[in-house]
Enzyme design. Sequence first.
Site, PDB file in Angstrom:
ATOM      1  N   HIS A  91       3.786 -14.998  -7.469  1.00  0.00           N
ATOM      2  CA  HIS A  91       4.721 -15.153  -6.350  1.00  0.00           C
ATOM      3  C   HIS A  91       4.306 -14.226  -5.212  1.00  0.00           C
ATOM      4  O   HIS A  91       4.184 -14.652  -4.063  1.00  0.00           O
ATOM      5  CB  HIS A  91       6.147 -14.841  -6.801  1.00  0.00           C
ATOM      6  N   TRP A 156       0.718  -7.924  -8.142  1.00  0.00           N
ATOM      7  CA  TRP A 156      -0.160  -8.176  -6.987  1.00  0.00           C
ATOM      8  C   TRP A 156      -0.917  -6.912  -6.621  1.00  0.00           C
ATOM      9  O   TRP A 156      -1.927  -6.958  -5.934  1.00  0.00           O
ATOM     10  CB  TRP A 156       0.644  -8.690  -5.785  1.00  0.00           C
ATOM     11  N   SER A 190     -12.652 -14.535   3.969  1.00  0.00           N
ATOM     12  CA  SER A 190     -12.048 -15.436   4.944  1.00  0.00           C
ATOM     13  C   SER A 190     -11.308 -14.671   6.029  1.00  0.00           C
ATOM     14  O   SER A 190     -11.491 -14.917   7.221  1.00  0.00           O
ATOM     15  CB  SER A 190     -11.091 -16.383   4.223  1.00  0.00           C
ATOM     16  N   HIS A 274      -1.116  -0.808   2.951  1.00  0.00           N
ATOM     17  CA  HIS A 274      -0.121  -0.552   3.982  1.00  0.00           C
ATOM     18  C   HIS A 274      -0.439  -1.214   5.303  1.00  0.00           C
ATOM     19  O   HIS A 274       0.437  -1.851   5.884  1.00  0.00           O
ATOM     20  CB  HIS A 274       0.243   0.919   4.144  1.00  0.00           C
ATOM     21  N   GLU A 276      -1.823  -3.854   5.507  1.00  0.00           N
ATOM     22  CA  GLU A 276      -1.494  -5.241   5.187  1.00  0.00           C
ATOM     23  C   GLU A 276      -0.040  -5.555   5.548  1.00  0.00           C
ATOM     24  O   GLU A 276       0.273  -6.646   6.026  1.00  0.00           O
ATOM     25  CB  GLU A 276      -1.749  -5.499   3.698  1.00  0.00           C
ATOM     26  N   TYR A 278       1.589  -4.402   7.964  1.00  0.00           N
ATOM     27  CA  TYR A 278       1.649  -4.654   9.410  1.00  0.00           C
ATOM     28  C   TYR A 278       0.887  -5.915   9.766  1.00  0.00           C
ATOM     29  O   TYR A 278       1.193  -6.572  10.766  1.00  0.00           O
ATOM     30  CB  TYR A 278       1.159  -3.427  10.168  1.00  0.00           C
ATOM     31  N   SER A 289       8.328 -11.952  20.505  1.00  0.00           N
ATOM     32  CA  SER A 289       8.176 -11.500  21.883  1.00  0.00           C
ATOM     33  C   SER A 289       7.826 -12.642  22.822  1.00  0.00           C
ATOM     34  O   SER A 289       7.845 -12.467  24.039  1.00  0.00           O
ATOM     35  CB  SER A 289       7.094 -10.417  21.966  1.00  0.00           C
ATOM     36  N   HIS A 324       3.556   4.734  -0.643  1.00  0.00           N
ATOM     37  CA  HIS A 324       3.717   3.836  -1.796  1.00  0.00           C
ATOM     38  C   HIS A 324       3.496   4.590  -3.098  1.00  0.00           C
ATOM     39  O   HIS A 324       3.634   4.021  -4.167  1.00  0.00           O
ATOM     40  CB  HIS A 324       2.721   2.685  -1.709  1.00  0.00           C
ATOM     41  N   LYS A 352      10.490  -1.447  19.695  1.00  0.00           N
ATOM     42  CA  LYS A 352      10.382  -2.889  19.876  1.00  0.00           C
ATOM     43  C   LYS A 352      11.763  -3.527  19.862  1.00  0.00           C
ATOM     44  O   LYS A 352      12.051  -4.407  20.666  1.00  0.00           O
ATOM     45  CB  LYS A 352       9.525  -3.489  18.763  1.00  0.00           C
TER      46      LYS A 352
END
Lengths: 652, 445, 283
Positions: A91, A156, A190, A274, A276, A278, A289, A324, A352
């Site tokens: 998952h 994962w 990829s 980490h 990742e 973002y 935006s 983490h 933001k």
Amino acid sequence: MQAITKSDFIGKDTAAAEKRPFVFTRPTAKTGLVSWLTTVDHKRVGLLYGVSSLIFFLVGGFEALLIRIQLAVPNNTFLSAQTYNELFTMHATTMIFLAVMPLSAAFFNYIMPLQIGARDVAFPRLNGFAFWVFLAGAIILNVGWFVKSGAPDVGWFGYAPLTSTAYSNQFATDMSTDLWVMGLQILGVSSVVGSLNFIVTIINMRAPGMTMMRLPVFTWMTLITAFLIVLSFPAITIALIALMMDRSFGTSFFEVSNGGLPILWQHLFWIFGHPEVYILILPAMGIISEILPTFSRKPLFGYPIIVFSGAVIGLLGFGVWSHHMFTTGMGTMATAAFSIATMAIAVPTGVKIFNWIGTLWNGQLQMRTPMMFALGFVWMFMMGGFSGIMHSAAPADAQQQDSYFVVAHFHYVLIGGSIFALLAGIHYWFPLIFGRKVSEAWGKFSFWAIFVGFNVTFFPMHFLGLNGMPRRTFTYDGNMGWNSANFIASVGAMILGIGMAVYFVVMLYTYFKGEKVGRDPWGARTLEWSIPNPPPEYNFAVIPTVHARDAFWYEKNHRDEIEREKAKSAAEEESHGGIHMPSQSWFPLLAAMALLTGGLFFTNHNFMGAIAGGVVLFIAVYLWAWEGPGGYHLHLDKDGNPIEPKDGQAHH
Amino acid sequence: MRTLSRRAEAFRPPRFPFGDMTLTLTLRTAFSRARSLVLVGLLPLLTGGWTSGPQSTFETHGPVAKTQLDVFYVTLWVSVILFVLVAAVLAYATLRFRVRSGDLSNQPPPEQSHGNPLIEIGLIVLSIGALVIIAVPTMRAIWYTYDVPEAERANAYEVTATGYQWWFKFEYPQEQIEGSGALVTGNELVIPAGRPVRVNLRTVDVIHSFWVPKLAGKVDMMPNRGNHLWLKADEPGYFWGQCAEFCGESHAVMRFRVIALSEADFAAWLAQQKSPARTVPGTQIGATPAAGTPRVEFASYKYEKQRPNSPGWSEGFDRAPFAAWQQKQQVDAGEKPELIAQGRKLFIEKKCAGCHEVRGHEGAGISGPNLTRIGARTTIAGGLLENTEQNLHRWLTEPNNVKPGNKMWFGGYVVRNSETGAWEEQFSINDDEARSLVAYLHSLK
Amino acid sequence: MSSHSASGAIDHHHDATTSTGIPNKKLFMWTFLASDCMFFGALISMHVVYRIHPPAGSPDPRSVFSIELTSFSTFILLMSSLLMALAVNAIQKGNVRSTRNNLLGTIFFGLIFLACQVYEFQHFVHDRGLTLSSSLFGSTFYTLTGTHGCHVAIGVLWLILMYIRSFKPADAEQSSQPWFIMSIVHLLVFAVAVILGVYVVVDFAHQMHVPTFSVGSFLSGHLLSLIGLAASIGGLMFLGRSRGQVDFGERNAIDVESMGLYWHFVDIVWIIIFPVVYLLEYI
């Protein structure tokens, strides 16, 4: 398939027949299977990414529903422990690598070149290659469901030494972890190849006048994400190579008995992992935006700060990976440092949100479906952001780490954040891509179903986690005070599933039967809306000249000036030979297939097969280089339709 | 008509209506009960029912967990206040600036303003300020929770916890036993209350994580790395713990308990633990059985085969686990020496002794939990099941159903054929044998 | 070919068709090298972590390495960078012949480096007992230097392909000369020469230490290989003769330059690996 032997300069004199070996005959089909297999058009590649990632999104969602059925009641035996572990591993892997990332890549591919006024990406064949390699990696990851040893079951994050052959499950030849390793490595190829292409495209292929500080924010976030991918994926590639060597060639990078340090895996993994996070959220922020200004009829509030904060998030994202690992016993100094760095990253994130609210302020807000999803994003992302701040305090995190509180947190940022934004993006750009518009009533219904289902599922998980329920557990006892929250979460998951089903059924319906709309149905601000829908193959009949941020908004307000300018540019381009288009190619697909077969042979420890795959890969790349980029020229008539070449070697 | 409190009571976990389920069962029951459950489910949320339970981090019983909770509350309140403020502005902006008419194409657009640096920088400064409020207590707590405070270090008690797939071994390096090293126990860690305890964290295989939510947050057990944590139980009590790092197939059922005792009780417990395993008179290997071969009727219970994964606790135990633990320290009434003697023989015949130590008896293995005082523990199978005759019987006859993938089954009951790679049965335990083993194990107090 | 190959002088430092003036290929290569930096950064750190925390029973690196040989191969690799730079310079001036010579020199030096590495690996495995799985030191050493060796090998392959490409006739599209077949023959002959050359040299270096070694017996023992090597070198000289106008020229400078960037990067990585791996104990 209609082949033309002349790959160059259609429309010019083609009397001298070219003598090229048959392998270099460029495919020219514009419809049908071959046209998709050989495509180099960024829009088609984008669609391929989009469709396959949505399929994997449904697969991952189905896996999630099975998980929630298992956890609906205590001591359930709907799933075995082994199956459950495979499901939560797949998952997460599916959602991250096969759904959210490629769906973002779909938008990068389709929208970004249009936003910067380009006709294609910098390396069109490489772009096709990135997609086919993605598909190869996705297949390898999922092959496990159909083989004896099962799907990957190590989580994962694949923490060593659980991934070592010594701890594989009780099957004698467990290749599930090998599949996971190989699949992720191929997906990494990829992602990196695709990102290199995006970086070069954004930096080098902007229309005249499109300075960096006039780039639409989505394009900016694409650029930052691409850099994050390029710089973070090597870390996990190395970790995966080391693990692969451990499992296949008897090395001991993570073999505890030979002195291997499993903590090293965690560092390498999270140095990738980490950024990742973002990589998953920045594209979403970019989409938001775009949508908020369009439906507020106002420019984005504080554009420079939004762009700058995106870059700061990207930069700081490389300096917080150890949050983490707060519970791995890093010692006080490291814990304190990573705690502070993590808190610091909340600042550009908060900025933001302030700026999005500033965008709404004094605007004329139209509550269309994309806007609903976008506002839903802001709300849910705020929730996820605040629970993120709670983890940043390491002592509090000692209780939250690996509990359902964390599960709640990252689903708020990944579903409430990324997925909401991506769903908003699909709604928003659907009229551009397909020329049809989703019904507002059904769109809003699916939004509310998803919004409610999502919150009912994940809000209780905050309590579950703080009430001591650990993650990745296939069962729990009925006496722990977790029953009602789990049951409600499972009911919510069903509502969420129904919402998603409605969303996609409505999309499918709209694709075939939806209301047709003209150009620029939302009153948008960026260049992609300046072209007809669906966009022609060459995107822009005339490469636009950009005079301001929100280039299309400027165009709409300076029509005469732009008309004159376009006529001039068109004449100039025609004098240079017309619109240059890249030729299609078989070799990206061939190279990716070589990776797929080689990878599968390797996971089966059939090294001769793997080498054969490598040889085919080399041949494919060799021929790819040999045939050259190719290309042909288009000439448009007054209405923007391509003029058929004289000699009948047409492509329609 | 039920009152509100009765409803809340009805929701108490032990009476939860669902036990073991299949898909059809789940769906059928789920739909029929969904309405009342949503109603009843929301109630505990309002009354705080979702914040209490055996592993609740809100109900702390020691200074480490308390410090961590305090930091959490700081982050919570700062977050809630900020959220309310931002959300209010967002909601106001959404409602205030929303237009109802569909077509805006003929209306002039709003002012195309691009931002306000003063507001933006002000907000940045404000958010940094909010983070400082969080950062200060965080820093203090990081140092406090890391190790036993200097002032208390001399008084600290030391134990070593080692993670195995999927159970915990606890060693007491301060309690050396003549001829057999440090005192060892498994899955139930007994500590002195009111005294800081430094727990050294080790693992023999993969990464595990030691987590007793009411006493302290988790710290991982990393291979090739000497981690530690400290905790202190303010009062005597019985606490739930669980492995918190995914460690393979049965990670979910890798649980343990911590029992805190007053100084006097702890000393008594230690003295008891240090002595060799209890031997019921006449049950030594080779002793003449008092009344011939034991038969089924000797056993005090009738085993009823249970559904896979049925709940592993009884209501009485759940209501007063500490009392249950104290009760367990007593010798059972009605022990049957014949059965016990038979069980002790089976303990060797069924190869139990090769993996489990029973200090003073024949058990000599070290790869499984130490069973010298198994009869005095409240749980078996890694904290998964209450230590009753029924549960122990079930665990002995079908371990792989109780704890999938466990090493007692794979490598014990079944072993891998080195040629074919297939798992083949080495031995099995029938109901009669299980009764004898249960009697023997429960005699080990 | 791109339609932008405008007539007149070529500006090698500015590409008018891109927004920044940097050619796409160059920007691509720079970005890729940034990614590769992280790649080698992770590999080198992994090696260093285990060098700093060696598990019990690790071999002493000083007893394994022979610094002299590696210093030599490091020097050779550095020199190959010089030749690479000369090749780029030559093609920017449109001098195809000089470009070819410099490319050949780069290939030759690259092959010497690779041969040293093959010899070294073989030597470590057979004589020093250091294998991929014998210790963590072995695992990280072979993985790091092997990955670098793969980079060099890919670079050499790329150089060879570029060299062969420089023979493409200007009228390849129209001429009856089967250029595609020719290029493949060229590549195969080159491959034979490389493989036999490396094999003979490495085996020679290896047997040199055997007490009963004599040049005569070595030559007779490798007669077939040597004949093959000589034949393939002859073939290369034949194929490498001047054959009229070629397609390759100044406008391919960006291709050679991108390759050069890669080659220099791989060299620089070695300049870091050499002290970190081989000289760590001596620093």
